[in-house]
Scaffold this active site. Structure first.
Site, short mmCIF file in Angstrom:
data_model
loop_
_atom_site.label_atom_id
_atom_site.label_comp_id
_atom_site.label_asym_id
_atom_site.label_seq_id
_atom_site.Cartn_x
_atom_site.Cartn_y
_atom_site.Cartn_z
N GLY A 1 -8.67 -8.77 -2.07
CA GLY A 1 -9.89 -8.04 -2.37
C GLY A 1 -11.00 -8.29 -1.38
O GLY A 1 -11.54 -9.39 -1.32
N ASP A 2 -11.29 -7.28 -0.55
CA ASP A 2 -12.45 -7.27 0.36
C ASP A 2 -12.32 -8.15 1.59
O ASP A 2 -13.31 -8.32 2.32
CB ASP A 2 -13.74 -7.64 -0.38
N MET B 1 0.85 -1.19 0.00
CA MET B 1 0.00 0.00 0.00
C MET B 1 0.88 1.24 0.00
O MET B 1 1.70 1.41 0.91
CB MET B 1 -0.93 0.02 1.22
N CYS C 1 -1.68 -2.20 -10.28
CA CYS C 1 -2.07 -0.85 -9.87
C CYS C 1 -2.62 -0.07 -11.06
O CYS C 1 -1.95 0.10 -12.08
CB CYS C 1 -0.87 -0.10 -9.28
N GLN D 1 8.08 -4.67 -3.26
CA GLN D 1 7.34 -4.59 -4.52
C GLN D 1 7.95 -3.55 -5.46
O GLN D 1 8.21 -2.42 -5.07
CB GLN D 1 5.86 -4.27 -4.32
N ALA E 1 -5.71 -5.48 2.46
CA ALA E 1 -5.26 -4.10 2.22
C ALA E 1 -6.07 -3.11 3.06
O ALA E 1 -5.63 -2.65 4.10
CB ALA E 1 -5.35 -3.76 0.73
N LYS F 1 1.80 -9.60 -8.68
CA LYS F 1 0.45 -9.25 -8.23
C LYS F 1 -0.31 -8.68 -9.42
O LYS F 1 0.11 -7.68 -10.01
CB LYS F 1 0.50 -8.24 -7.08
#
Length: 435
Positions: free
Chosen positions: A246-247, A44, A140, A111, A269, A181
């Protein structure tokens, strides 16, 4: 003292046929197994600072990703080590671009944002002494990443994407893991085709953010699409871990997602940005009083830039039970207006950041060492092949005849340890758990 039964059998020499082969050593680097059965902190920008990563590790994150760093940027950085805290900084002209600490190295994935195989390799080699793996950002969608062909732009250029991964795997030491990713492509067939190409580059793991490039965070992640992708990769017979992103909201939710999709691990995240303790089975409540003060103390001790600290703390939120909404708003307002650490001394009460760090160190260093799946199985097999030894109580003479060739195993059972006070000798250490 407990000892093995006496045997008159000749002791095998260095070249003896009966010599047991040496055990495979425990490993301190990442393998595909390291990316399985885990719950990870996602990369992040801004929020993935060193203090956040350390807090995530403290509360149960298995691995942590650093924020994306563009390849060219890190090449011109100056590496510096703080002699007091041990913090390692890669400094730009005005401030540190990337900071880390040896404590997190066994769990840290760096990353890279890149659209050039050669630059990606140079960037990875610049930091590889301080990390355990490198990850290529292929997901991204932000313009700062895609404008130069990086991030999600790589999804439409699979030749370049795979060329970068192949270069990283070819040029980096084997103990440095390589992963990627990505995001979902518009169709399942397109996604599976890309995943297969990536899997065949030799990567250890692939993280799939279950949104397409054009989807926004407020849109529900398409988690249901991952199950078919996982099954497809398993059918390829390649040793590549698949990580869902995700979520996910926390540890219990990660278990649900893994059960539903078959994914090897789950990456968090947004929920971790709001509460880095979400990796725990019992995440902190009232983060304004239970997390924010200790986080700020840790940041000051690590000399984290105030702007970074302020941004991260103002993102914290969670379940409240003892802190009112008004108090929470007041705290965030105070921090947002503060010009530096000295402006919020009354909130943190005392600058005991070193104690905060030492507590994190104690928790992280208590984790069991990694053992490869093969090594663990070999140790178990060895134990099964060795008959249990007998222990003679210290207050009794050895019942074995002094000239016998072997203990008389059938005549007497060993006394229980609870009666003798002696423990059975364990010929082989019990293998530690894998992480």
């Amino acid at each position: 003292m407990s000892r093995r039964p006496i045997s008159t059998s000749p002791t095998p020499g260095p070249q003896g046929d009966s010599e047991r082969p040496p055990k495979r050593p425990r490993i301190d680097h990442l393998t595909p197994d390291s990316f399985r059965n885990g719950i990870f902190l996602a990369p992040m920008v801004r929020s993935g600072a060193l203090p956040t990563r350390l807090m995530a590790l403290k509360h149960g994150a298995t691995l942590v990703w650093g924020p994306e760093m563009v390849d060219k940027a890190i090449l011109h950085a100056e590496r510096e080590i703080d002699p007091v805290t041990g913090v390692i900084s890669y400094n730009g002209k005005t401030r540190a671009m990337f900071t880390t600490h040896p404590l997190e190295k066994p769990y840290l994935i760096y990353q890279i944002g890149s659209a050039d195989p050669e630059l990606a390799v140079q960037a990875a080699k610049t930091v590889m002494q301080d990390v355990s793996g490198v990850d290529l950002n292929c997901g991204c969608p932000k313009p700062f990443s895609t404008h130069a062909g990086m991030g999600a732009a790589l999804l439409t250029n699979p030749d370049l994407l795979c060329g970068i991964l192949e270069a990283l795997r070819r040029e980096l030491p084997r103990e440095i893991s390589v992963s990627a990713k990505i995001r979902l492509l518009p169709t399942q067939e397109e996604t599976k085709k890309l995943v297969e190409r990536i899997a065949r580059t030799g990567v250890n793991a692939i993280t799939v953010h279950c949104r397409t490039r054009n989807m926004r965070p407020r849109e529900r992640a398409l988690v249901e699409r991952l199950k078919e992708i996982v099954e497809f990769v398993q059918g390829l017979g390649l040793d590549v871990a698949i990580i869902q992103n995700g979520d996910c909201t926390g540890r219990e939710d990660a278990k649900r997602i893994r059960d539903f999709t078959g994914a090897d691990s789950v990456m968090i995240a947004t929920a971790a940005e709001s509460n880095p303790s979400c990796f725990s089975a019992t995440p902190l409540r009232d983060v304004e009083s239970t997390l924010s003060p200790s986080y700020v103390r840790l940041c000051k001790y690590l000399d984290n830039h105030w702007a970074s600290t302020k941004f991260c703390v103002t993102q914290f939120k969670g379940t409240r039970s003892a802190v009112s909404k008004t108090d929470s708003h007041e705290l965030k307002s105070r921090i947002a207006k503060a010009k530096g650490y000295e402006d919020i001394e009354d909130i943190v009460e005392s600058w005991t950041g070193e104690e905060e760090f030492n507590e994190i160190s104690r928790i992280v260093e208590a984790r069991p060492p990694r053992v490869s799946a093969d090594a663990e199985q070999e140790e178990v097999t060895e134990e099964e092949d060795i008959p249990p030894s007998c222990a003679t109580p210290p207050d009794r003479p050895n019942p074995e005849p002094p000239t016998s060739g072997a203990p008389k195993m059938g005549l007497r059972m060993p006394m229980p340890a609870i009666l003798t006070g002696s423990n059975m000798v364990s010929p082989t250490p019990t293998p530690g758990g894998m992480r």
